[in-house]
Design a protein around this motif. Structure first.
Motif: not given
Ligand code: C2E
Ligand code: CA
Ligand code: CA
Ligand code: CA
Length: 279
Positions: A178-181, A235-237
Motif C-alpha cells: 500500500i503506497d502513500d500510506f 519509509a518513503e522520501g
C-alpha cells in the motif's frame, strides 16, 4: 469599473484556454507515445536498516516527447487515467519491469523484487489479473519478485472485489504494497482485511521526522501495528541523515529516498545490485 471587470474576465478566459490547450497537447502527444517508444523506466532502490543492503527496487515511469520534452508523471498520469491510456501504458510498465528484472537475474545479479505502481483505472479493469499473469509468463519472472503498489483509495472502493482479486494475486505469489500510506482515509483496522505484505509510509510523515513530534507519534503507531500484523513497513522520501538515523532507531523495516539514491536507469541500478550503494 465595468471595463476592468470585463478585462479580468477575458484574462481569466485566456488562462483557462491556455490551461486546457496544455492539457489537450498532453492528451494528443500521449496518444502516440507508446508507439513512438517515448516511455522508459527508472528504478529507485529500497534499503534495509543495515546500510548497503538493497531489498527491492521501484520502477518509475518517465516520458520524453519530441514536442514537450520530459513531462513529469505527476502531470501526465492523471491525463492518461482520464483518457484510459493508463491501461496500455500500465501494461507496458509491468511487462518492461518484469522483463528487466528477469534480465538482471540472468546476468547473475542479486535479485530483489521489483515494485510497479498501479493506477486506479488499471486496477479496476476486468483484465488486470490476466495482465499480471501475462507479464509474469512472458518474462518468466518468479511471481515473488513482483510487487504491486496500490493506494488506499483503490482498495477501499469495492472491498469485496479487492479482497478476491488480491487473494488471487497472492495465490500466484505476487506481493502487494500500500503506497502513500497515511494520506488516505483507511485505518490499520481496515487494512488488515486485505492480504497485503507492505505499507509504504508517505513521505509527508518522514520529512523532518527527527524533530516532528506529531510525525513521530503517527509513524510509531503505524510501525507498531504493522509489526503486529506482520507487515513490512517502508519509509518513503528519506532525504537526510537525520531522518535515516531516526528511522533506524524506530520499528521501521526499510527506507527509500534521495538520501540513498534517486531513481536511476537500468545500467546504474545493475551496478548498485552487483556492488553496493555508493553511500
Ligand atoms: P510515488 O509512487 O509515491 O513515487 C515516489 C515519487 O517520489 C517518485 O516521483 C520519486 O522519484 C519521488 N521520490 C523518491 N525519493 C524521494 C525523496 O527523497 N524526496 C522527494 N521529494 N521525492 C522522492 P516520480 O517518479 O516523479 O513519480 C511521481 C508519482 O507518479 C509516483 O509517486 C506515482 O504515483 C506516479 N507514477 C510513477 N510511475 C508510475 C507508473 O509506472 N504507473 C503509475 N500508475 N503511476 C506512476
Ligand atoms: Ca510508489
Ligand atoms: Ca509513494
Ligand atoms: Ca505518491
Amino acid at each position: 469599473a465595468k471595463e476592468r471587470g470585463k478585462n479580468n474576465f477575458s484574462v481569466y478566459n485566456r488562462e483557462m484556454a491556455a490551461l486546457s490547450l496544455e492539457k489537450m497537447d498532453l492528451d494528443t502527444q500521449l496518444r502516440g507515445a507508446l508507439e513512438r517508444n517515448e516511455f522508459s523506466l527508472l528504478y529507485q532502490p529500497k534499503v534495509g536498516l543495515q546500510r548497503d543492503v538493497i531489498t527491492g527496487v521501484e520502477a518509475l515511469l518517465r516520458w520524453e516527447n519530441q514536442k514537450l520534452g520530459f513531462v513529469s508523471p505527476m502531470r501526465f498520469i492523471p491525463i492518461a487515467e482520464e483518457n484510459g491510456l493508463i491501461v496500455p501504458i500500465g501494461r507496458w510498465v509491468m511487462e518492461t519491469a518484469c522483463r528487466q528484472t528477469k534480465e538482471w537475474q540472468k546476468l547473475g545479479l542479486e535479485v530483489v523484487p521489483v515494485a510497479v505502481n498501479v493506477s486506479p483505472r488499471q486496477f479496476l479493469e476486468p483484465d488486470f489479473y490476466d495482465d499480471v499473469l501475462n507479464a509474469l509468463n512472458s518474462s518468466g519472472l518468479d511471481p515473488s519478485l513482483l510487487e504491486l503498489e496500490l493506494t488506499e483509495g483503490m482498495i477501499m472502493s469495492d472491498i469485496e472485489r479487492t479482497v478476491a482479486l488480491l487473494t488471487a494475486l497472492k495465490d500466484l505469489g505476487v506481493r502487494v504494497a500500500i503506497d502513500d500510506f497515511g494520506t488516505g482515509y483507511s485505518s490499520l483496522a481496515q487494512i488488515r482485511r486485505f492480504p497485503i505484505d507492505t505499507l509504504k509510509v508517505d513521505r509527508s510523515f518522514v520529512r523532518n521526522i527527527h524533530h516532528d513530534t506529531e510525525g513521530q507519534a503517527i509513524t510509531s503507531a503505524i510501525f507498531d501495528m504493522a509489526k503486529n500484523l506482520s507487515l513490512t513497513v517502508v519509509a518513503e522520501g528519506v532525504e537526510t541523515n537525520d531522518e535515516a538515523s531516526y528511522l533506524r532507531s524506530s520499528n521501521c523495516d526499510e527506507m527509500q529516498g534521495y538520501y540513498f539514491s534517486k531513481p536511476v536507469d537500468e545500467k546504474r541500478i545493475a551496478i548498485m545490485l552487483s556492488d553496493h550503494l555508493p553511500r
